[in-house]
Design an enzyme around this catalytic site. Sequence first.
Site, PDB file in Angstrom:
ATOM      1  N   CYS B  31       0.838  -1.202   0.000  1.00 48.87           N
ATOM      2  CA  CYS B  31       0.000   0.000   0.000  1.00 48.87           C
ATOM      3  C   CYS B  31       0.878   1.260   0.000  1.00 48.87           C
ATOM      4  O   CYS B  31       1.575   1.533   0.966  1.00 48.87           O
ATOM      5  CB  CYS B  31      -0.909  -0.044   1.229  1.00 48.87           C
ATOM      6  SG  CYS B  31      -1.581   1.542   1.711  1.00 48.87           S
ATOM      7  N   CYS B  34       0.301   3.901   2.622  1.00 47.34           N
ATOM      8  CA  CYS B  34       0.757   3.434   3.935  1.00 47.34           C
ATOM      9  C   CYS B  34       2.238   3.756   4.099  1.00 47.34           C
ATOM     10  O   CYS B  34       2.677   4.183   5.163  1.00 47.34           O
ATOM     11  CB  CYS B  34       0.567   1.928   4.078  1.00 47.34           C
ATOM     12  SG  CYS B  34      -1.137   1.391   3.945  1.00 47.34           S
TER      13      CYS B  34
END
Lengths: 320, 102
Positions: B31, B34
Site C-alpha cells: 500500500c 501506507c
Amino acid sequence: MFDIIIVGAGTAGMSAAIYARRSGKSVLMLEKTSYGGQIISTPEVVNYPGIKNISGFDFATGLYEQALALDADLSYTHVIGIQKGCPEDPEGFTVLTSTEELSCRAVILATGAKNRPLGLQGEQDLIGSGISYCATCDGGFYRKKVVAVNGGGNTALEDAMYLSNLCNHVYLIHRRDTFRGEAALSEALAAKENVTFILNSEITALIPTYGSDIPGTNIRRTTLSSIFIRNRVTGEETALNVDGLFIAIGQMPDNTAFSSLVNIDEKGYIIAGENCLTNVPGIFAAGDCRTKEVRQLTTAAADGAVSATAACAYIDRNGR
Amino acid sequence: MAVITVTAENFEEEVLNSKVPVLVDFWASWCGYCRMLAPLVEQVSEEVTDAKFCKLDTDNDPDLADKYDVNSLPTLLVFKNGELVDRSIGFVQKDQIAALVK
C-alpha cells in the site's frame, strides 16, 4: 519571487520541476495532499519504459528525491486561484493559496485527475466502509463477501475479474447493454459462475447500516449494506445487498479554481495540446489535467518535460 | 517513542490494556499511501509523549483488520482504555495524526 510555480506534485509536476531546475530556473511545487499523485496507489508499474517493475510508491519517491536533490521546493498547501500580474512584475502571476499569495513568472498546472464519484448521498462518508475506488487496494478486505462493481470500461472489467477471484459473488453493474472494455475480458467474466452482469442499469442510492456495533468498542459504525439499482429500460428499481461497492466510472479533473483564467472543456480538463500551451501565455498545463487522448505515466512525464521547456523558453524570451 | 509493531499475540497487552491512548496504524507493504504515512506516524510518535503509537501489518493479521472493520488502507485507529474511540481512513498530514490522539 519564483521563476516557475507548479501546481501539483504528481508525475507531471515533479517531472516538470526536474526539467525546470536543470535549466536553472527557481521552482516551487504546491501540493494539496501528498507528492506522487495517482501512481502512489498502484502496487506495480510494469509499463514505464526502461523500468521492468517498480511500485508506484518507489517510482514517485524516486521522482520526489530527484526533484528535491535539484533544489526544487515543495510546499503542502491548497491552491485556490491564479491572477495575472504580481507585485514584482505586471506580466507575472500571483498564485493564491489558502494561506498566502505567491509570485512567479510562469505557472505550470499539473493538477491531475481523481476517481469520479457517483455523486450519491452518503458516498463520501462510506469511503473505506463499503465504498472503494481501487479494487487492487481494498479488494483483500472483501474476501468471501458479496460485492458490486460499477462501470463498463477496462478498469471495471479488470476490477470485477480481480474481485471474482477473492469474493463469493461479484455483480457488475453498467448503464449500457455492452461494455466499452475489451471483449476478451467481458467474455471471461461472463464465463465465471460467481459473476452476474446487471446491464442497462444505474445505481440510484446507497443504503448504509447505522449503528452496527464493533465488538469490544463503543463505536457505532456506518457501513454500506445495500444499493438501489434502476433499470434504465424498464424503469424498475431493485435493492441489492452488498458488502462492498467498487466504483470504476472513470476519472475527473479538478480545475475549477483556474476556470476564470484558462479555457476548460465541458468535462473540466484544461484545453491544451501536446505543446502544453493554454490560452494564457505563461500558463502551461501538463499531465492528466489537460485535454489529451492517452493518460499514462509516460505521457505525464513527457508533459512535464514539454511544459517545463516551454515555460523556461517563455521566461527567457520575455527577458525576465 | 518509537512505533511498536503489534500482532494478534501482543495486541491485547500493548493496545487494549494500555494506560495511555494508543494509535494503531493498519498498513500493508503493497500500500503506497501506507508507506508515505509511516514516516509521519514515526515523527509524531517522537513528538507526542503522552500516547502510544503502534503499527499492524494487515497481511499478517487479517482477522484483526476484519474485527475492527478496516476495509481500506491506510487506516489509523485510536484506542482509549481498551475501547476504539476514533478512526481515520486514508493518507493524512502530521498535524491530523497528532490531533487524533489529543
